[in-house]
Design an enzyme around this catalytic site. Structure first.
Site, mmCIF file in Angstrom:
data_model
loop_
_atom_site.group_PDB
_atom_site.id
_atom_site.type_symbol
_atom_site.label_atom_id
_atom_site.label_comp_id
_atom_site.label_asym_id
_atom_site.label_seq_id
_atom_site.Cartn_x
_atom_site.Cartn_y
_atom_site.Cartn_z
ATOM 1 N N LYS A 167 49.689 50.911 41.274
ATOM 2 C CA LYS A 167 48.755 51.319 40.201
ATOM 3 C C LYS A 167 47.276 51.173 40.581
ATOM 4 O O LYS A 167 46.449 50.788 39.759
ATOM 5 C CB LYS A 167 49.023 50.541 38.900
ATOM 6 C CG LYS A 167 50.468 50.597 38.440
ATOM 7 C CD LYS A 167 50.714 49.680 37.257
ATOM 8 C CE LYS A 167 52.178 49.373 37.090
ATOM 9 N NZ LYS A 167 52.493 48.414 36.056
ATOM 10 N N ASP A 196 57.470 43.286 31.908
ATOM 11 C CA ASP A 196 57.412 43.830 30.540
ATOM 12 C C ASP A 196 58.797 44.066 29.937
ATOM 13 O O ASP A 196 58.979 43.935 28.731
ATOM 14 C CB ASP A 196 56.576 45.116 30.501
ATOM 15 C CG ASP A 196 57.023 46.156 31.512
ATOM 16 O OD1 ASP A 196 57.928 45.875 32.324
ATOM 17 O OD2 ASP A 196 56.442 47.261 31.523
#
Length: 498
Positions: free
Chosen positions: A195, A230
């Site tokens: 990312k 997550d």
């Protein structure tokens, strides 16, 4: 009638005949091109077929790969990472807990006040902080110092009456959504950045150690009690609200799944069996692949040209990052080989990932009689105007093929997990509920995707079993879930509160 008039009439007649011939030729040509476009679409639809027999093979393959991944490291494309989370929240947790959610160019700090069974979440506060671009490629100390300072500022805003007793450390759950080799519930080494981050001196380091050192440097007395991703946060958040939650799935830009496994069913686990008898497994299911997956030429080309060829094949077929791009690739072929948008290929259509899944979702779900939203999206994103209703209908059909395949494959993946833990059949006289927590923008916002996935799961499991399988939206697992895991793994559990 004079010779000139006769001649003129003859010329006109010839011109009319020639024009008529041209129109016929153009119609034949355009109908030929239209047939070609239809043929490309039909061929793609066949390649994407997900009859229930194929989906059952995919579900079975998922179960087999789960077994293989639990048996040994590297034994499967599914990593089946042991999370060291053996105590999921029960709802009894009390006190003030913090969470840090780092997964992209922004991070969030959260504070959650838990009131036990009676009051659950009494209060929840958070702050979002963006990371300056130079820190994403700088040093580990610089990044973690910046995060620690933001945490300290946030801690300073604690309300009166919530302050900790001096002999107690504040406790933090750390959601870190980058590849980590977990070594305990509160430690893990960074495998690599993704990312847009590239901080070389952090790779191979314990990220909890790096954060702890940064907090110590500024005198912030806080202990990281849980390092999670997550998906596990979503599972924890789901379980806190519902004790029947057995698994969690994220369907957003990316995709992943986690579930509760019996510790004795993990051959590669060599530690002491946890008291609870359970262990949460982070599947990393985006990397699943099987010969039963309906892969088309467009998927193969997308994979070859991606940053990680041969990896994350399942993710590339079902997640929000890629669905719109598959649609673009099929449209490009129709433009190239069937002049679908006219004699030239629209320039914007040549740009990879220009058509994002939210655009695709808006076109697919357009209910206006003249498909006005489809026309607007084509004009705004691809600079294609003057499309006929007939063309717009083809585009909606294309979106439907791609979304349906993704949704049905997602359902097969969930069915595979339920099979692995024995929740895919009815035991005699048992009416045990099994809840799967779902989160992610694709699931939340793409209604047709969601309803297709849910109805396919019912189709796969049968009406009777499906009555006991519940899909529940678990919002913001990655934030509150980490705080709940900090609570359920607190160093003060069992110490008399008085």
């Amino acid at each position: 009638m004079g010779k000139v008039a006769v001649g003129a009439a003859a010329v006109c007649a010839a011109a009319v005949c020639a024009a008529a011939a041209l129109v016929v030729h153009h119609r034949m040509k355009s109908s030929g091109k239209w047939a070609q476009a239809q043929s490309i679409l039909k061929d793609f639809e066949e390649k994407c077929g997900t009859p229930i027999s194929k989906l059952k093979q995919v579900a079975d393959a998922m179960t087999v790969e789960m077994h293989a991944g639990l048996a040994s490291e590297g034994g499967s494309k599914l990593k089946m990472i042991i999370s060291y989370v053996d105590n999921l929240p029960t709802g009894d947790e009390k006190g003030l807990f913090y969470a840090l959610d780092l997964g992209g160019t922004n991070f969030r700090v959260l504070r959650v006040h838990l009131g036990g069974k009676e009051h659950h979440v009494v209060k929840q506060e958070f702050e979002e902080v963006s990371i300056p671009p130079h820190l994403m490629t700088g040093s580990s100390d610089a990044l973690f110092d910046y995060i620690a300072e933001a945490l300290a500022k946030f801690v300073a805003t604690e309300s009166e009456g919530l302050h900790f007793s001096p002999d107690r450390q504040r406790e933090l759950g750390f959601t870190f959504s980058f590849p980590v080799r977990q070594t305990s519930i509160s430690s893990g080494t960074l495998i690599k950045w993704t990312k847009g981050f590239s901080i070389e001196d952090a790779v191979g380091q314990d990220v909890v150690g790096e954060l702890t050192k940064a907090m110590e440097r500024i005198g912030l007395d806080m202990r990281v009690t849980a390092l999670v991703n997550d998906t596990i946060g979503t599972l924890a958040g789901g379980r806190y609200n519902n004790p029947d939650v057995v698994a969690a799935v994220i369907l957003g830009t990316g995709t992943n799944a986690a579930y509760v496994e019996r510790a004795h069913a993990i051959p590669k686990w060599h530690g002491l069996l946890p008291k609870s008898g359970d262990m949460v497994i982070n599947m990393e299911w985006g990397n699943f692949r099987s010969s039963h997956l309906p892969i088309s030429e467009y998927d193969q080309a997308l994979d070859t040209e991606s940053l990680n060829p041969g990896e994350q094949i399942f993710e590339k077929m079902i997640s929000g990052m890629y669905l719109g791009e598959v649609v673009r690739r099929v449209l490009y072929k129709m433009a190239d080989e069937a002049a679908f948008f006219g004699d030239t290929i629209p320039e914007k259509l040549k740009i990879p990932f220009i058509l994002r899944t939210p655009h695709m979702s808006a076109m697919h779900q357009d209910t206006s009689p003249d498909l006005k939203i489809v026309a607007t999206k084509l004009k705004d994103i691809l600079e294609i105007s003057n499309t006929s209703l007939k063309m717009r209908k083809v585009i909606v059909e294309l979106c439907d093929i791609v979304a349906t395949r993704g949704a049905r494959l997602s359902a097969a993946g969930i069915a595979g997990i339920l099979k692995k833990i024995g929740r895919d059949t009815l035991k005699d006289g048992e009416k045990q509920k099994s809840v799967v927590s779902l989160d992610g923008g694709l699931y939340e916002h793409y209604t047709k995707f969601r309803t297709c996935m849910e109805s396919t799961l019912t189709e796969l499991l049968g009406e009777e079993v499906s009555e006991n399988i519940i899909i529940e939206h678990s919002n913001d697992g990655s934030g509150i879930g980490a705080a709940l895991l900090a609570a359920s793994h607190s160093q003060y559990i069992g110490i008399d509160e008085s």
